[in-house]
Write an enzyme that holds these catalytic residues in place. Structure first.
Site, mmCIF file in Angstrom:
data_model
loop_
_atom_site.group_PDB
_atom_site.id
_atom_site.type_symbol
_atom_site.label_atom_id
_atom_site.label_comp_id
_atom_site.label_asym_id
_atom_site.label_seq_id
_atom_site.Cartn_x
_atom_site.Cartn_y
_atom_site.Cartn_z
ATOM 1 N N GLU A 318 5.012 -51.885 16.657
ATOM 2 C CA GLU A 318 3.765 -51.895 17.447
ATOM 3 C C GLU A 318 2.789 -50.908 16.832
ATOM 4 O O GLU A 318 2.240 -50.036 17.505
ATOM 5 C CB GLU A 318 4.064 -51.529 18.902
ATOM 6 C CG GLU A 318 5.240 -52.329 19.472
ATOM 7 C CD GLU A 318 5.555 -52.051 20.931
ATOM 8 O OE1 GLU A 318 5.648 -53.005 21.700
ATOM 9 O OE2 GLU A 318 5.689 -50.868 21.307
ATOM 10 N N CYS A 414 4.803 -51.981 30.639
ATOM 11 C CA CYS A 414 3.907 -50.829 30.481
ATOM 12 C C CYS A 414 2.451 -51.172 30.710
ATOM 13 O O CYS A 414 1.694 -50.368 31.250
ATOM 14 C CB CYS A 414 4.099 -50.196 29.091
ATOM 15 S SG CYS A 414 3.641 -51.247 27.727
#
Lengths: 652, 652
Positions: A318, A414
């Site tokens: 990421e 998240c």
């Protein structure tokens, strides 16, 4: 201290009164936060259970059972409570407050006698505390609970969670620090750094500020703490399929933060770290930290950011990749990373009020963050690509992380609570005060109450922004007050007009180098400032080094980056091209997805003349058919079923 | 049997006499095969040991030790021996033959008394034979050893390995088959299917042909054999990080082969399977199998093949993705897959002599296969991308499989020995005979000896191909012979002239629908045919559905696809564009990389006018600088250090 910095606006002093944004703020209040509470309590049918609340209840002795979830499951509770704190700042809600109070009682009971508060290690690995900082998010979870504690205290005046978290922070301070016998560590996911600064601001206790600076300065120091801990654990790792404990750049621990020249590794971690660094620069006047923050800012904003304000060019880790590497279709551009970029920009703005920070904040907010949530508040993008070809998904694995449609709820949840806490605290981002100057960074209908030397004033902002560039500010003051209004001239704006009480205002100096129109005078009740920012659809080009957009153009109007969708333009978007000198026409369509300004551009569609169906053919000629290309704002994409989408369009 | 098919040319009847190709054939003989022998014997410094020969010695009782390597390590020995067989077909080499004979003695000793011959299962998992067909390559290794046995027998006349492999095949036939009590399985990696057909042709034993057909027909039958075996193993898998045993399409076992409409899964497996299918169609006249072969051919060639003859659009599973999905930079396009495509094309050509099969064979050979090996014979590409931006490698993980430079030797060393066995047997691919017609498929300087009804004839081919389209055929015959010469008119050729004994030949019928010029007459000693194929540099376009090449052009001249390299054109190849109507000039440069025909094209380089260094900028104008774009054949790329490369260039 030589850094001149601005004050942060308390959320309670700003109220939002805005057609565009109230819809989102109400969505957070009415849908997202209640829905998340159900999710945290495992009451969403067909969704994987969260167990986040239950873990605390078990740790508190209120329920029997075992820890369930990710090692950072506690942070979901922190983010939710933080959002609740913001909502209660702007409007009382006794029912919600009662739920939160009960949850806080549980958290307090779950706290160990020494102050420690983490359900994973308490329930599952009691001997494992602080043995795997690289992977196990202990301080990260602590940070989110600290942010919640401060938000809840500011929103309600109630200290219980703040006291719990101060006790925890005091305990952490006995474990970590420069003194002999303390751990020289820091968390694998930055968060506690910025949270400790909030705790310091709320309490005035400098211990928290120093601890934050210690964590930042320790990161990347040699010998590397993660390598030491990995050896102490005999090579044991928490995530065997990942390489977190070994790949130091993933967690920005490859170099001391003051020596980092480029944004490397996990994008969310980078920007959370940078937010903490800017906080430390502001609170301590540490010029080295200011320079380090500016350096990473420049690298991200000048070389590693999508036009949508997205960051993170690849799924693997990421993460950031390298300068000017911004693939559109395999982008990561996580919603959380753009939220973190807004945190960073907002801190830089507090350090030095330059419009470029607000420009980036606005770019990320109006594009990637808004794209991240559907208008029902129940579907989210984790990844925000700039180009989608739906057939490829599930068939070419380089797109496995990209979803062509917003998803219900994630295993690793998240982004949704991060959107909630950002939009719940949106009022904080609009204004700031710097000495006797009131800065307006974002054009959002709102009212701010402010105190000048002469007494309280209020400024009301009225605007049809983001659809129009016309803004009116109206001053309310019991008696005349001398102060300066600083109005941001956005990077998308190539001209503006100011009128004061209806009279054209000729500025006595050219536009301030920091990108704000500044008007200093004595203001009296009812004074109005009209700022007409020229807002037109414009053709944007990427830097020549971005190979992925060479020969392509994007459309931007005001803060909105636009995109082509199959729903408006038919399939095979790769066949269309935008004409360089064609007209760009804008029309507000009130019935389209809640009301959108649509841009129609003169373009063409290239059709192969030959009737042959061969895969490769020599000397092909193309028929150029005129095509009216219809662009909508990027944030509104993927609301009309699966289809192709592209931000960048071939330009002829 | 109703399928009319052509005869295969025995390798011993064709000798290559060609400037371009002798260099490669000699490289295989002088460098690749000797180097691989060292590698197989663990004598390459700094390379991971292979242990492939040692495994056989241990199994033969000649050495002590344990199996080492991949589960398919035996196949490397098979491929090497096969290449040796081909080399010995064309030229005696007593030293090489002695080495091979000794190795064959070891193999014979390693064979179990029941005929079984596999070092992994013999040494490491003696109880595991045939328990994991999906993953463990038992029949795949057997197939490579069968191919070796046939090649060695044909090259030397020695039967020892052939007998060993017949004994093994006889044993396999007792284990697998339709009869009750036999396993209804097939290998996870196709190879034994085509190898058994070779064994049948060498021995005339129909048992091998039937077993091959059984394996092909069993693949994908319900209930699925791999699912049954997986359950029998209690879910145990050989490669825990892969999903081979469960993802049926990876090994084309998701559907019966006769029902497969598209090429799915691992590209090498697909084309090896197709080669076997075409073999069965030819040998048994099975029209269903012919239709199935044609269907997969059409899907690959019309929708899933790179312009370089590469196949496999993604690294994940080294696999096909979906129709028209041909990314240039993240391509897999494995060298072995193009070799397999040549095997498939060659089999189709034997079934029905249509030039399109030879066109694809030529495309894969002159581009991807040649690209796969450096001119020192010691460096290889496994993956053959069509676009490379070297800075991205090691920094953006979507390119982790792509190397910007050829590598020394691979952990999984499949490609180098595959190149060796293909180039070692190149003579097989040039000609074929169909009744009274001698087909010339490839233009390679060579001599073929052939028997007609009237007696033996020889045809000598002289050409400067691939650099020129001029070809001369000269007939040698003791007495006049009536037969037909069929000369392929390649897909890259838009015109040709034929002269017989210097006289213009007016063809009496238009070009045969199958793409060959056919000349039937009585030929006498010294007759010549001059075929002048028009060869010019041409602009190629991709199918409109290939989104990755929209608005782009590739250059092709003769069989060669061209590319731009940084070494010739400077960095930032994404800034250049080819002018649609510009000239394409060709020049032979004898000193460039051993001699290359270079194409120079009129192009431009786009330079941003603005001096601003912003990442995104409105209303940018570009300065268009003329640029002479210098293209070299794709196969020769990456021989002048790391640099950018692209096959497809923006077209204006």
């Amino acid at each position: 201290m030589t850094i001149q910095s601005t004050n942060i606006t308390p959320l309670s002093r700003v109220s939002i009164q805005d057609d565009f944004w109230m819809e989102y703020v109400n969505l957070v209040r009415d849908v997202v936060v209640p829905y998340q509470w159900e999710a945290l309590n495992d009451r969403i049918p067909d969704a994987e259970p969260s167990s986040a609340v239950r873990n605390f209840k078990i740790a508190a002795g209120e329920e029997q059972g075992e820890f369930y979830g990710m090692v950072f499951q506690d942070s979901d509770v922190g983010k939710w409570l933080e959002a609740v704190g913001y909502l209660l700042s702007s409007r009382p809600d006794p029912a919600l407050e009662r739920i939160a109070d009960e949850l806080i009682d549980t958290l307090a009971k779950a706290q160990r006698s020494d102050g420690y508060l983490n359900t994973y290690f308490t329930l599952k690995e009691p001997e494992g505390r602080w043995t795997n900082l690289a992977e196990c998010h202990e301080l990260y979870c602590a940070g989110h609970l600290m942010e919640a504690a401060v938000a809840y205290y500011e929103g309600t005046g109630k200290r219980k969670l703040l006291d719990v978290m101060c006790k925890y922070a005091d305990y952490i301070d006995t474990v970590f620090g420069p003194e002999p016998g303390k751990l020289k560590g820091y968390d694998g996911h930055q968060e506690v750094e910025l949270a400790l600064v909030k705790l310091y601001r709320a309490t005035g206790n400098e211990k928290y500020l120093n601890l934050s600076r210690f964590f930042l300065d320790q990161r990347g120091a040699k010998p590397n703490f993660y390598e030491i801990q990995l050896a102490q654990r005999g090579g044991k790792v928490h995530y065997p399929n990942l390489d977190i404990a070994r790949r130091l750049s993933y967690s920005q621990s490859h170099l001391p933060v003051r020596e980092q020249q480029t944004a490397e590794g996990h994008a969310v971690r980078v920007v959370y770290m940078c937010a903490g660094m800017a906080d430390i620069a502001k609170e301590t006047g540490d010029r080295g930290m200011l320079e380090a923050s500016r350096r990473l800012w420049r690298n991200i904003v000048d070389k590693r950011m999508y036009i949508t304000g997205g960051i993170g060019s690849m799924e693997h880790g990421e993460a950031f990749t390298f300068d000017y590497d911004l693939p559109n279709d395999t982008a990561y551009a996580e919603t959380c990373a753009s939220i973190g970029l807004i945190f960073f920009a907002h801190r830089m703005l507090q350090l030095e009020p330059k419009s470029e920070y607000a420009d980036v904040m606005e770019r990320a907010l109006y594009n990637t963050v808004l794209s991240g949530m559907s208008k029902d508040g129940r579907h989210f993008f984790y990844v925000n690509p700039l180009e989608v070809y739906p057939e490829a998904h599930g068939k070419n694995a380089i797109y496995n992380h990209v979803k062509p449609e917003r998803q219900g709820w994630f295993g690793c949840a998240c982004c949704p609570p991060n959107v909630a806490r950002l939009l719940g605290s949106l009022g904080k981002y609009i204004y700031s005060a710097h000495g006797n100057t009131l800065y307006t960074h974002l054009y959002i209908g709102s009212r701010i109450e402010w105190g000048t030397a002469e007494g309280p004033v209020a400024v009301e902002q009225e605007t049809r922004h983001p659809w129009s560039g016309d803004v009116r500010l109206r001053i309310s003051a019991d008696k005349p007050s001398v102060f300066e209004l600083a109005l941001r001239v956005p990077d998308w704006c190539d001209g503006y007009v100011v009128r004061i009480n209806g009279e054209a205002w000729t500025k006595t100096e050219s536009l301030d180098g920091d990108g704000y129109v500044k008007i200093a005078r004595s203001w009296t009740e009812g004074d109005t400032v009209d700022l007409d920012l020229h807002m037109s659809a414009r053709r944007m080009s990427g830097h020549p080094m971005i190979r992925q957009v060479a020969g392509k153009t994007a459309i931007q109007r005001g803060p909105f980056v636009y995109c082509l969708e199959e729903a408006d333009n038919g399939p095979h978007l790769h066949e269309v091209a935008l004409l360089k000198d064609g007209k760009l026409q804008t029309d507000f369509e009130p019935d389209l997805l809640g009301g959108l300004e649509v841009v129609t551009a003169e373009g063409v569609r290239m059709k192969r003349e030959s009737g042959d169906d061969r895969l490769y053919e020599p000397d092909v000629s193309y028929r150029v058919e005129p095509a009216a290309l219809r662009f909508i704002p990027y944030y509104a994409w993927a609301n009309r079923g699966r289809g192709e989408m592209t931000v960048w369009v071939r330009s002829l």
